[in-house]
Design a protein around this motif. Sequence first.
Motif, PDB file in Angstrom:
ATOM      1  N   ASP A 238      -0.665  -2.538   5.473  1.00  0.00           N
ATOM      2  CA  ASP A 238      -1.866  -1.644   5.450  1.00  0.00           C
ATOM      3  C   ASP A 238      -2.326  -1.256   6.955  1.00  0.00           C
ATOM      4  O   ASP A 238      -3.572  -1.174   6.979  1.00  0.00           O
ATOM      5  CB  ASP A 238      -2.896  -2.088   4.534  1.00  0.00           C
ATOM      6  CG  ASP A 238      -3.686  -0.866   3.883  1.00  0.00           C
ATOM      7  OD1 ASP A 238      -4.497  -1.119   3.100  1.00  0.00           O
ATOM      8  OD2 ASP A 238      -3.565   0.330   4.242  1.00  0.00           O
TER       9      ASP A 238
ATOM     10  N   ALA B 145       0.705  -1.130  -0.073  1.00  0.00           N
ATOM     11  CA  ALA B 145      -0.087   0.000   0.051  1.00  0.00           C
ATOM     12  C   ALA B 145       0.872   1.370   0.097  1.00  0.00           C
ATOM     13  O   ALA B 145       0.394   2.444  -0.539  1.00  0.00           O
ATOM     14  CB  ALA B 145      -0.827   0.172   1.182  1.00  0.00           C
TER      15      ALA B 145
ATOM     16  N   ARG C  31       0.489   6.112  -0.634  1.00  0.00           N
ATOM     17  CA  ARG C  31      -0.856   5.499  -0.630  1.00  0.00           C
ATOM     18  C   ARG C  31      -1.872   6.393  -1.980  1.00  0.00           C
ATOM     19  O   ARG C  31      -2.700   5.668  -2.405  1.00  0.00           O
ATOM     20  CB  ARG C  31      -1.518   5.659   0.873  1.00  0.00           C
ATOM     21  CG  ARG C  31      -2.804   4.895   0.660  1.00  0.00           C
ATOM     22  CD  ARG C  31      -3.105   4.742   2.303  1.00  0.00           C
ATOM     23  NE  ARG C  31      -4.609   4.029   2.520  1.00  0.00           N
ATOM     24  CZ  ARG C  31      -4.784   2.717   1.882  1.00  0.00           C
ATOM     25  NH1 ARG C  31      -3.730   2.139   1.403  1.00  0.00           N
ATOM     26  NH2 ARG C  31      -5.768   2.182   2.122  1.00  0.00           N
TER      27      ARG C  31
ATOM     28  N   HIS D 247      -6.181  -0.028   8.254  1.00  0.00           N
ATOM     29  CA  HIS D 247      -6.861  -1.392   8.512  1.00  0.00           C
ATOM     30  C   HIS D 247      -6.102  -2.024   9.785  1.00  0.00           C
ATOM     31  O   HIS D 247      -5.747  -2.977   9.405  1.00  0.00           O
ATOM     32  CB  HIS D 247      -7.227  -2.458   7.210  1.00  0.00           C
ATOM     33  CG  HIS D 247      -7.715  -1.773   6.265  1.00  0.00           C
ATOM     34  ND1 HIS D 247      -8.810  -1.560   6.095  1.00  0.00           N
ATOM     35  CD2 HIS D 247      -7.145  -1.222   4.837  1.00  0.00           C
ATOM     36  CE1 HIS D 247      -9.396  -0.993   4.979  1.00  0.00           C
ATOM     37  NE2 HIS D 247      -8.352  -0.776   4.233  1.00  0.00           N
TER      38      HIS D 247
ATOM     39  N   TRP E  15      -1.394  -0.514  -6.617  1.00  0.00           N
ATOM     40  CA  TRP E  15      -0.472  -1.079  -5.508  1.00  0.00           C
ATOM     41  C   TRP E  15       1.001  -0.724  -6.036  1.00  0.00           C
ATOM     42  O   TRP E  15       1.074  -0.255  -7.068  1.00  0.00           O
ATOM     43  CB  TRP E  15      -0.733  -2.452  -5.246  1.00  0.00           C
ATOM     44  CG  TRP E  15      -0.541  -3.273  -6.651  1.00  0.00           C
ATOM     45  CD1 TRP E  15       0.857  -3.930  -6.900  1.00  0.00           C
ATOM     46  CD2 TRP E  15      -1.127  -3.571  -7.872  1.00  0.00           C
ATOM     47  NE1 TRP E  15       0.720  -4.439  -7.977  1.00  0.00           N
ATOM     48  CE2 TRP E  15      -0.416  -4.308  -8.703  1.00  0.00           C
ATOM     49  CE3 TRP E  15      -2.689  -3.062  -8.041  1.00  0.00           C
ATOM     50  CZ2 TRP E  15      -1.001  -4.774  -9.776  1.00  0.00           C
ATOM     51  CZ3 TRP E  15      -3.092  -3.622  -9.320  1.00  0.00           C
ATOM     52  CH2 TRP E  15      -2.309  -4.238 -10.275  1.00  0.00           C
TER      53      TRP E  15
ATOM     54  N   SER F 190      -3.589  -0.128  -2.422  1.00  0.00           N
ATOM     55  CA  SER F 190      -3.601  -0.921  -1.402  1.00  0.00           C
ATOM     56  C   SER F 190      -2.873  -1.975  -1.308  1.00  0.00           C
ATOM     57  O   SER F 190      -2.341  -2.261  -2.408  1.00  0.00           O
ATOM     58  CB  SER F 190      -5.219  -1.377  -1.452  1.00  0.00           C
ATOM     59  OG  SER F 190      -5.642  -2.116  -2.276  1.00  0.00           O
TER      60      SER F 190
ATOM     61  N   HIS G 190      -7.502  -6.566  -1.530  1.00  0.00           N
ATOM     62  CA  HIS G 190      -7.247  -5.409  -2.182  1.00  0.00           C
ATOM     63  C   HIS G 190      -8.553  -4.487  -2.465  1.00  0.00           C
ATOM     64  O   HIS G 190      -9.433  -5.007  -2.914  1.00  0.00           O
ATOM     65  CB  HIS G 190      -6.408  -5.451  -3.497  1.00  0.00           C
ATOM     66  CG  HIS G 190      -5.249  -6.190  -3.044  1.00  0.00           C
ATOM     67  ND1 HIS G 190      -4.006  -5.565  -2.654  1.00  0.00           N
ATOM     68  CD2 HIS G 190      -4.943  -7.406  -3.300  1.00  0.00           C
ATOM     69  CE1 HIS G 190      -3.208  -6.498  -2.363  1.00  0.00           C
ATOM     70  NE2 HIS G 190      -3.482  -7.670  -2.999  1.00  0.00           N
ATOM     71  N   SER G 191      -8.131  -3.075  -2.334  1.00  0.00           N
ATOM     72  CA  SER G 191      -9.359  -2.047  -2.360  1.00  0.00           C
ATOM     73  C   SER G 191      -9.460  -1.809  -3.681  1.00  0.00           C
ATOM     74  O   SER G 191      -8.636  -1.563  -4.516  1.00  0.00           O
ATOM     75  CB  SER G 191      -8.884  -0.815  -1.847  1.00  0.00           C
ATOM     76  OG  SER G 191      -8.739  -1.186  -0.207  1.00  0.00           O
TER      77      SER G 191
END
Length: 141
Positions: A88, A5, A64, A92, A121, A84, A103-104
């Motif tokens: 992280d 991230a 990020r 989170h 990423w 992400s 993964h976002s």
Amino acid sequence: HERWAMAAPDVDLSGSWALITDDAFKKEYDQYLCNLGFNRITRGVACSLISRTMEETKQSEGGRKLFLKGINPKGKWTRTLIASGYPDFHTHPTKKPGRDYQHSKSFIKTADAEDVSAEAWWEDRGTVHRSWLRGGTKYGG
């Protein structure tokens, strides 16, 4: 883990960038446009203008977030990619080392105002930034 991230502490992609548009790049770009169904005249115009593309970037939050503003003869395209990956822990805190990380994905607009799914990423211990835009109907989706 291969997806991070955050950028490495000594990596900052902030700046103004120009594409390297040598003959090899233009040949690949022409083939890409051909595969998308563009005719020869349109591809010729696109290949002659591609060298006038500039990118302005601003990296923040340890890598990020990566803001990009593309500028070319057609106009401007601004977007922010949010990386992400592992680790992280700041956003989170319930994630633990050794677990797979989800993964976002976010949604952004393309230069043609299409909504697409964006995923970003860092690789190679935070030294290489990668991103995918998926779901568009133009330019190969």
